[in-house]
Motif scaffolding. Structure first.
Motif, PDB file in Angstrom:
ATOM      1  N   GLY A 508     -78.880 -10.513  23.576  1.00  0.00           N
ATOM      2  CA  GLY A 508     -78.073 -11.194  22.563  1.00  0.00           C
ATOM      3  C   GLY A 508     -76.612 -11.266  22.958  1.00  0.00           C
ATOM      4  N   ARG A 509     -76.097 -10.179  23.533  1.00  0.00           N
ATOM      5  CA  ARG A 509     -74.707 -10.197  23.995  1.00  0.00           C
ATOM      6  C   ARG A 509     -74.504 -11.214  25.110  1.00  0.00           C
ATOM      7  N   CYS A 510     -75.470 -11.277  26.025  1.00  0.00           N
ATOM      8  CA  CYS A 510     -75.367 -12.241  27.125  1.00  0.00           C
ATOM      9  C   CYS A 510     -75.490 -13.677  26.622  1.00  0.00           C
ATOM     10  N   LEU A 511     -76.347 -13.903  25.627  1.00  0.00           N
ATOM     11  CA  LEU A 511     -76.476 -15.238  25.046  1.00  0.00           C
ATOM     12  C   LEU A 511     -75.166 -15.660  24.388  1.00  0.00           C
ATOM     13  N   THR A 512     -74.565 -14.734  23.640  1.00  0.00           N
ATOM     14  CA  THR A 512     -73.292 -15.029  22.981  1.00  0.00           C
ATOM     15  C   THR A 512     -72.207 -15.355  24.000  1.00  0.00           C
ATOM     16  N   ALA A 513     -72.118 -14.525  25.034  1.00  0.00           N
ATOM     17  CA  ALA A 513     -71.115 -14.750  26.074  1.00  0.00           C
ATOM     18  C   ALA A 513     -71.356 -16.067  26.804  1.00  0.00           C
ATOM     19  N   GLY A 514     -72.642 -16.373  27.085  1.00  0.00           N
ATOM     20  CA  GLY A 514     -72.965 -17.600  27.776  1.00  0.00           C
ATOM     21  C   GLY A 514     -72.614 -18.831  26.966  1.00  0.00           C
ATOM     22  N   LEU A 515     -72.936 -18.806  25.662  1.00  0.00           N
ATOM     23  CA  LEU A 515     -72.618 -19.944  24.808  1.00  0.00           C
ATOM     24  C   LEU A 515     -71.113 -20.144  24.705  1.00  0.00           C
TER      25      LEU A 515
END
Length: 585
Positions: A508-515
């Protein structure tokens, strides 16, 4: 991820890092600790004298070096990265020569029939199934029997595969007319000629996979790291030496030569060095041969969408001129980082997963698979955002020139950006599938894969008729979502790898950072500088590559800064671990 947190605190855990750490002290005291490539060295074992980084690097690159899972992953990731760089150079060479024209479509389509024969006759996974068998023989101290089984398998399958290749050479025109029904007569005839040249390479891939398994069981990965580099160079060298004399056929001949020297010859030489000897033997009652057939038969009679995706796309795209080439270029560009993330980690982990399972260490097996999936999926989410945001300047930088226009690049970039959305799924399924293979179960994943492929076919057809080639890219994402989700649920239902073991918080943290990072970079390119870039392209087309290079460099820097900031603010240990791994902190 637990291992990231441990590394961020300065530790260097073994593999898997949180398996022994999650046990109580009393459990660790009374449980026998078996020294293995998976569990690491004994806690009280004296440390070896420190060695320089150069000496350590040279030592682990020796073909005979027995790797840990981490060093194997690093070696194969570097190899895969270099292989994909060579692959991109190969694609650039093809694009430079043929663009999206007749020769390009025919050459890209010519690989489909050889791939199908390899997949359906040897399961497309000679090394995967053979690693499981040889691991069992090696753990049981029956290596001589394993060597005999190797000879039986090679002899039998060379006869079967050889006969199939002869038949394919004869009936190639009928196949091309059926599968690529959109090709005109000229393109179809050229595709037949190139297909016939490429078919014998499957013999080299199969034998190389079997001999390579001998080295993988011994945790020797250096040869596996070098072989694909040689194969990738074969196409380029063939073109450079013979293109002026025989045209596009030179690339097909170079590909076959690369398959012989790299995947086959190199693995055969080093398998002999560790004592393996091949003898022509036919014995259908051999125990190892029967086990190999049992493991491989599901792979032969079934079909996974992971492989069929490219076949299906080529089938439908053949009715649109140039679409086969453009989608192949986009897929190959997409597969470069995906292979670094997933295929290298999967290939490195396979022998270790097989060892854990054969030693009945079910909990460690489950945790190891879940950690690997969490890691590659998290990185996949991050990487996809940057690549999708930079799709247009990246494709233009790599491919524009000679017979490939900026318009072609923008169309190709659209397919590439859509493919990128599913990178984390492709990465995760590469690990999940190997969990089943390591446990000696090939029937369940291939039965599920066949069902998913059949269900996905009408999705590809409907989306292609709805929105052309871009619909095929969307269908590909939907198909791999169904494939990965189904395999994950099956592992969970069989209590092999729990879904609860995944690190959803880190993903979830990586998804947030990626977006966040991808969104800002995309807005910067399209909202602020896109119009001036279009003007510059029109005024100074010779400077397109320098303009795109500047955009890619600045965009990557901006993406890294934003992604790192968001990850740190959300509590991820990934940035700190990455800095430590790179030796920068």
């Amino acid at each position: 991820m637990p291992e990231l947190q441990a590394l961020a605190r300065g530790g260097e855990p073994g593999y898997p890092s949180n398996v022994t750490g999650s046990q109580s002290a009393s459990q660790r005291d009374v449980s026998p600790i078996k020294s293995s490539p998976v569990s690491g060295s004994l806690p009280n074992q004296p440390r070896a004298p420190a060695e320089s980084r150069w000496a350590h690097g040279i030592r682990i690159l020796r073909p005979s070096h027995a790797h840990s899972v981490f060093s194997a992953t690093v070696v194969l990731m570097v190899s895969t990265f270099l292989s994909r760089i060579i692959g991109l150079v190969r694609v650039q060479y093809i694009v430079w020569l043929f663009g999206r024209g007749t020769e390009a479509d025919a050459l890209n389509a010519a690989f489909v029939l050889p791939d199908m024969i390899s997949y359906f006759l040897v399961g497309g996974a000679a090394s995967i199934t053979f690693v499981t068998i040889l691991t069992r023989y090696r753990d049981a101290g029956r290596e001589a029997e394993g060597e005999r089984s190797l000879s039986v398998i090679l002899t039998t399958m060379y006869l079967v595969l050889g006969a199939a290749i002869v038949l394919a050479e004869i009936f190639a025109p009928l196949y091309i007319h059926w599968w690529f029904h959109g090709f005109d007569a000229e393109k179809a005839a050229l595709c037949v000629r190139l297909t016939r040249i490429l078919l014998p390479a499957q013999l080299f891939f199969f034998a190389g996979g079997v001999f390579g398994a001998v080295l993988l069981v011994r945790k020797q990965f250096s040869v596996q790291a070098v072989a694909p580099l040689i194969y990738g160079l074969g196409t380029i060298v063939g073109g450079l030496l013979l293109f002026k004399r025989i045209g596009v056929s030179s690339l097909a001949i170079g590909t076959v030569a690369g398959a012989f020297v790299g995947p086959f010859l190199l693995n055969w030489i080093f398998a002999r060095r560790v004592g393996t000897r091949y003898r022509p033997i036919l014995d259908i009652h051999d125990e190892g041969f029967r086990n190999w057939v049992r493991l491989s038969l599901p792979l032969m009679i079934g079909v996974s969408l992971v492989t069929a995706d490219g076949w299906i796309i080529a089938h439908f795209a053949s009715t649109t001129s140039g679409a086969v080439s453009l989608m192949t270029y986009a897929k190959q560009l997409f597969s470069a980082p995906m292979a670094v993330l997933a295929q290298a980690a999967g290939a490195a982990s396979m022998p270790f997963f097989a060892t854990l399972w054969s030693q009945q260490r079910r909990y460690e097996f489950a945790v190891s698979v879940a950690e690997s999936v969490s890691r590659v999926a998290s990185l996949g989410l991050l990487a996809a955002s940057g690549m999708a945001a930079l799709a247009v300047p990246l494709v233009e930088l790599l491919f524009v020139g000679r017979r490939f226009s900026a318009g072609d690049a923008r169309e190709c970039a659209g397919y590439f950006a859509v493919f990128c959305v599913s990178m984390f799924l492709w990465s995760a399924q590469a690990i999940y599938s190997r969990a089943f293979y390591a446990a000696g179960n090939t029937f369940v994943p291939m039965a599920a894969g066949t069902a998913i492929t059949l269900v996905s076919w009408p999705i590809y057809a409907a989306l292609y008729h709805w929105n052309g080639a871009i619909g095929l890219a969307i269908a590909s994402d939907i198909g791999i979502l169904l494939q990965t989700g189904t395999i994950a649920v099956l592992l969970h239902r069989r209590r092999m790898v729990s879904l609860a073991g995944l690190d959803f918080a880190e993903m979830g943290r990586c998804l947030t950072a990626g977006l966040a990072a991808g969104g800002v970079v995309w807005a910067a390119i399209w909202g602020l500088v896109n119009l001036p870039i279009l003007w510059l392209h029109a005024q100074a087309p010779a400077q397109i590559r320098w303009i795109d290079l500047s955009i890619v460099v600045v965009g990557c820097a901006l993406w890294l800064v934003i992604a790192k900031w968001v990850l740190e603010r959300t509590g991820s240990a990934l940035p700190k671990v990455a800095i430590q791994r790179l030796g920068l902190g």
